[in-house]
Scaffold this motif. Structure first.
Motif, mmCIF file in Angstrom:
data_model
loop_
_atom_site.group_PDB
_atom_site.id
_atom_site.type_symbol
_atom_site.label_atom_id
_atom_site.label_comp_id
_atom_site.label_asym_id
_atom_site.label_seq_id
_atom_site.Cartn_x
_atom_site.Cartn_y
_atom_site.Cartn_z
ATOM 1 N N PRO A 1 24.989 61.175 23.858
ATOM 2 C CA PRO A 1 24.205 61.198 22.613
ATOM 3 C C PRO A 1 23.873 62.629 22.207
ATOM 4 C CG PRO A 1 23.377 59.508 24.095
ATOM 5 C CD PRO A 1 24.380 60.306 24.879
ATOM 6 N N SER A 2 24.024 62.916 20.909
ATOM 7 C CA SER A 2 23.808 64.284 20.437
ATOM 8 C C SER A 2 22.342 64.590 20.203
ATOM 9 C CB SER A 2 24.594 64.530 19.143
ATOM 10 O OG SER A 2 24.241 63.584 18.155
ATOM 11 N N GLU A 3 21.574 63.612 19.745
ATOM 12 C CA GLU A 3 20.160 63.817 19.467
ATOM 13 C C GLU A 3 19.370 62.611 19.956
ATOM 14 O OE1 GLU A 3 18.806 66.478 18.347
ATOM 15 O OE2 GLU A 3 20.586 67.584 17.685
ATOM 16 N N PRO A 4 18.137 62.828 20.393
ATOM 17 C CA PRO A 4 17.304 61.682 20.775
ATOM 18 C C PRO A 4 17.070 60.763 19.578
ATOM 19 C CG PRO A 4 16.319 63.757 21.499
ATOM 20 C CD PRO A 4 17.449 64.114 20.592
ATOM 21 N N ILE A 5 17.068 59.473 19.828
ATOM 22 C CA ILE A 5 16.755 58.489 18.788
ATOM 23 C C ILE A 5 15.345 57.985 19.076
ATOM 24 C CG2 ILE A 5 17.407 56.309 17.717
ATOM 25 C CD1 ILE A 5 20.261 56.808 18.739
ATOM 26 N N ILE A 6 14.401 58.376 18.227
ATOM 27 C CA ILE A 6 12.991 58.067 18.455
ATOM 28 C C ILE A 6 12.507 57.087 17.394
ATOM 29 C CG2 ILE A 6 10.667 58.985 18.707
ATOM 30 C CD1 ILE A 6 12.587 59.924 20.871
ATOM 31 N N GLN A 7 11.933 55.984 17.841
ATOM 32 C CA GLN A 7 11.327 55.018 16.919
ATOM 33 C C GLN A 7 9.815 55.141 17.020
ATOM 34 O OE1 GLN A 7 12.719 50.822 16.793
ATOM 35 N NE2 GLN A 7 10.605 50.282 17.236
ATOM 36 N N THR A 8 9.157 55.253 15.875
ATOM 37 C CA THR A 8 7.702 55.367 15.863
ATOM 38 C C THR A 8 7.089 54.126 15.226
ATOM 39 O OG1 THR A 8 7.693 56.521 13.731
ATOM 40 C CG2 THR A 8 7.804 57.876 15.722
ATOM 41 N N THR B 1 33.323 71.546 20.854
ATOM 42 C CA THR B 1 32.447 70.371 20.897
ATOM 43 C C THR B 1 32.602 69.628 19.576
ATOM 44 O OG1 THR B 1 30.841 71.484 22.335
ATOM 45 C CG2 THR B 1 30.089 69.541 21.143
ATOM 46 N N LEU B 2 32.948 68.358 19.646
ATOM 47 C CA LEU B 2 33.161 67.564 18.437
ATOM 48 C C LEU B 2 31.931 66.719 18.142
ATOM 49 C CD1 LEU B 2 36.839 66.297 18.905
ATOM 50 C CD2 LEU B 2 36.014 68.412 17.856
ATOM 51 N N ASP B 3 31.601 66.634 16.858
ATOM 52 C CA ASP B 3 30.505 65.788 16.397
ATOM 53 C C ASP B 3 31.078 64.416 16.059
ATOM 54 O OD1 ASP B 3 28.296 64.625 15.232
ATOM 55 O OD2 ASP B 3 28.360 65.830 13.416
ATOM 56 N N LYS C 1 26.191 61.060 15.992
ATOM 57 C CA LYS C 1 25.507 60.301 17.039
ATOM 58 C C LYS C 1 25.869 60.769 18.442
ATOM 59 C CE LYS C 1 23.335 57.845 14.126
ATOM 60 N NZ LYS C 1 21.881 58.061 13.974
ATOM 61 N N TYR C 2 27.075 61.285 18.603
ATOM 62 C CA TYR C 2 27.529 61.723 19.909
ATOM 63 C C TYR C 2 28.135 63.115 19.803
ATOM 64 C CZ TYR C 2 27.256 56.728 20.971
ATOM 65 O OH TYR C 2 26.818 55.440 21.126
ATOM 66 N N LYS C 3 28.146 63.810 20.919
ATOM 67 C CA LYS C 3 28.908 65.044 21.023
ATOM 68 C C LYS C 3 29.942 64.859 22.126
ATOM 69 C CE LYS C 3 25.274 67.272 23.811
ATOM 70 N NZ LYS C 3 24.370 68.443 23.891
ATOM 71 N N TYR D 1 29.267 58.912 28.805
ATOM 72 C CA TYR D 1 30.579 58.303 29.030
ATOM 73 C C TYR D 1 31.583 59.405 29.363
ATOM 74 C CZ TYR D 1 34.640 55.297 28.237
ATOM 75 O OH TYR D 1 35.798 54.586 28.390
ATOM 76 N N TYR D 2 32.410 59.143 30.364
ATOM 77 C CA TYR D 2 33.405 60.118 30.789
ATOM 78 C C TYR D 2 34.806 59.559 30.534
ATOM 79 C CZ TYR D 2 29.444 62.241 33.187
ATOM 80 O OH TYR D 2 28.221 62.813 33.467
#
Length: 572
Positions: A444-451, A408-410, A414-416, A95-96
């Motif tokens: 998104p700051s980190e990948p969201i992985i579902q296993t 860079t804000l956290d 979930k987002y940066k 998002y910009y």
């Protein structure tokens, strides 16, 4: 008796007329099979019966090093029982947030700035790139989003994070008061401008649609139904009751991932902590709750119901308190200055004589009790505002208590968020023109992985594919072995003319009788009386190999033993 090969390795001294460093001579030492066979020792370590204690220690160290080689390996086939599949659920967008642009495509006007500091009048004002920096500041909200199913009610993760960032400020090292667009900038979300809404009323929403049949029309219509559990109407659905109508006393809920057990709902907040329930004490009983120990010292049933307890904190603080049944909830900090408010809260329900004649106290125990009201920080750095109806928290909002600043804000983990600018120059008619477009990037700051773990016959979610079989590859199976026979011997236990194993002799001819035999009979070629520490390998002595680890004294022998230990470590 035939000696096929003699190799002497110099650790530090001359050896058979030549000096050879240990590292360069390792190739002359025997391989792993000399030391172990089928995972069991293939060698005996021999130390002199009259040797110095240091020689015995050297022999023991070599035995320990040899232990690292006592294992077997074989190729085995992995039997597949289940398979783990994964899916990337990371939101597929960046998002910009618009900040500034004097691009023709954004303004419909040719860029006219002939210096960077003239880029002043094309800030986004909420509808167009034609404002000042103050106009951009006044435009609000800067960012709104929702992250689904992040918090829980009694372990059920159905609470979304609905957050709004009302304002963001820029800071530029090149200008104290921002007028023109920065080449680079830090971001600040002022205190109170970041709000997160957590709605703990989760509703059941239903949808029903009836459509005519392709052949029979309304004579045989079909009905499609759907049901969604959410805090918001998905759109076009009908409210069909609550799954959760808030959280109250006895509920466990989470706020930004932090867990709270509600003891009581107050007019403008909650009381939370650990409720250990009702506990019975005899005189002398000691029971522990979250590290706090409570000992019943004395119990009285007449003329009033009361009891004397000793409370001991995890850090050793301790005091005696008297509690009566008519006091209700008692925060022991009101009776002892050694404790802080909320650490331990007790309620004496009753005292009585049991059927065995012993006095019993019936006590309710709560630990780490905290009251939080609207305006307090429930989560560190976040001020809470509760909405409470019918003794339940319906929803709450959190706002940042302090400025959030940085390059860079956290954003809630979930987002940066960071500032970025694209710039261009154009040389025409001896004039340099400047163009720039700036924005704040949210990604998104980190990948969201579902296993998901699947077995044969299971369907891979949402694909139609079914696990038909699971094939396992091969792997090396290592089995650690344990010696079943002694490995270290005294020289008096070895007949040098009738050996039955490979040998490691620790100590020179003065300390080890077997070494002396080999020297006296010409099998050993090293001048041990002057050696600073050597390892000599006699490759074939009556069908077996012999390593002599020795030197002119126990210290030199110790150095040689260390070198052999290093060699063994590289064989494992």
């Amino acid at each position: 008796m035939k000696v096929r090969k003699i190799a002497a390795l110099a650790v530090g001294a001359a050896m058979v007329g030549a000096t050879m460093g240990f590292a360069s001579a390792q190739a002359n030492l025997p391989g792993k099979d000399f030391f172990v066979k089928d995972g069991q020792p293939n060698v005996k370590i021999v130390v002199g019966s009259q040797a110095a204690a240091m020689d015995v220690a050297s022999a023991a160290d070599i035995a320990v090093a040899l232990g690292s080689l006592l294992y077997t390996e074989k190729e085995a086939e992995a039997a597949g029982v289940s398979v783990v599949v994964k899916k990337d659920l990371t939101p597929d967008y960046t998002y910009y947030i618009p900040v500034f642009s004097n691009y023709y495509a954004d303004t419909g006007t040719n860029p006219s700035a002939t210096a960077w500091d003239q880029l002043t009048d094309n800030w986004w004002n909420g509808s167009a790139y034609n404002g000042s920096y103050n106009d951009w500041l006044a435009w609000t909200p800067k960012f709104v989003d929702e992250v689904e199913n992040m918090d829980a009610i009694n372990g059920d993760y159905q609470v979304d994070w609905d957050f709004t960032i009302s304002n963001i400020e820029l800071s530029d090292s090149e200008q104290n008061t921002i007028v023109y667009v920065p080449r680079s900038a830090d971001l600040t979300i002022p205190a109170g401008d970041f709000t997160v809404l957590l709605n703990y009323t989760i509703a059941n929403w239903t949808y029903s649609e009836t459509t005519p049949d392709d052949i029979w029309g309304n004579l045989s219509p079909s009905t499609t139904t759907d049901e969604v559990h959410d805090d918001d109407n998905p759109g076009g659905y009908t409210f069909s009751g609550y799954i959760y109508d808030g959280v109250g006393a006895g509920d466990t809920f989470t706020v930004l991932g932090n867990t709270y057990y509600i003891l009581d709902v107050l007019a403008d907040g909650i009381k939370y902590g650990h409720d250990h329930g009702q506990v019975w004490f005899h005189v002398g009983d000691v029971k522990e709750f979250d590290g706090y120990k409570i000992r019943a010292v004395d119990i009285s049933v007449s003329p009033s119901n009361k009891a004397l307890f000793e409370i001991t904190a995890p850090d050793g603080r301790s005091d005696l308190v008297i509690i009566s049944t008519d006091e209700g909830d008692v925060d022991i900090s009101t009776k002892s200055d050694k404790f802080n408010p909320g650490e331990v809260v007790l309620k004496l329900d009753d005292t009585f004589v049991g059927i065995d004649g012993n006095l019993i106290a019936q006590l309710e125990v709560r630990t780490n009790v905290v009251e939080v009201h609207t305006g307090d920080e429930l989560v560190s750095g976040w001020v809470v505002n509760f909405t409470i109806e019918n003794n339940k928290v319906k929803w709450l909002t959190l706002t940042n208590a302090n400025d959030l600043s940085g390059s860079t804000l956290d954003i809630l983990g979930k987002y940066k968020m960071y500032y970025e600018v694209d710039s261009h120059t154009l040389e025409t008619d001896d004039t340099t023109y400047y163009a720039a477009k700036a924005y704040i990037v949210v990604k998104p700051s980190e990948p969201i992985i579902q296993t998901e773990e699947l077995k044969v016959g299971d369907e891979v979610s949402d694909t139609g594919w079914v696990v038909d079989q699971i094939k396992g590859g091969t792997y090396t199976e290592v089995t650690v072995m344990h010696p079943t026979e002694p490995i270290t011997y005294l020289d008096t236990e070895i007949d040098p003319e009738n050996i039955d194993s490979n040998l490691i002799l620790v100590g020179g001819p003065v300390a080890n009788a077997v070494t002396k035999y080999l020297v006296d009979n010409g099998y050993s070629k090293v001048d041990w009386y002057n050696s600073a520490g050597d390892i000599e390998y006699i490759e074939d002595y009556n069908g077996f190999g012999i390593l002599i680890v020795a030197g002119k004294d126990r210290y030199a022998t110790r150095e040689a033993a260390k070198q052999l230990m290093e060699y063994l470590s590289n064989l494992s």
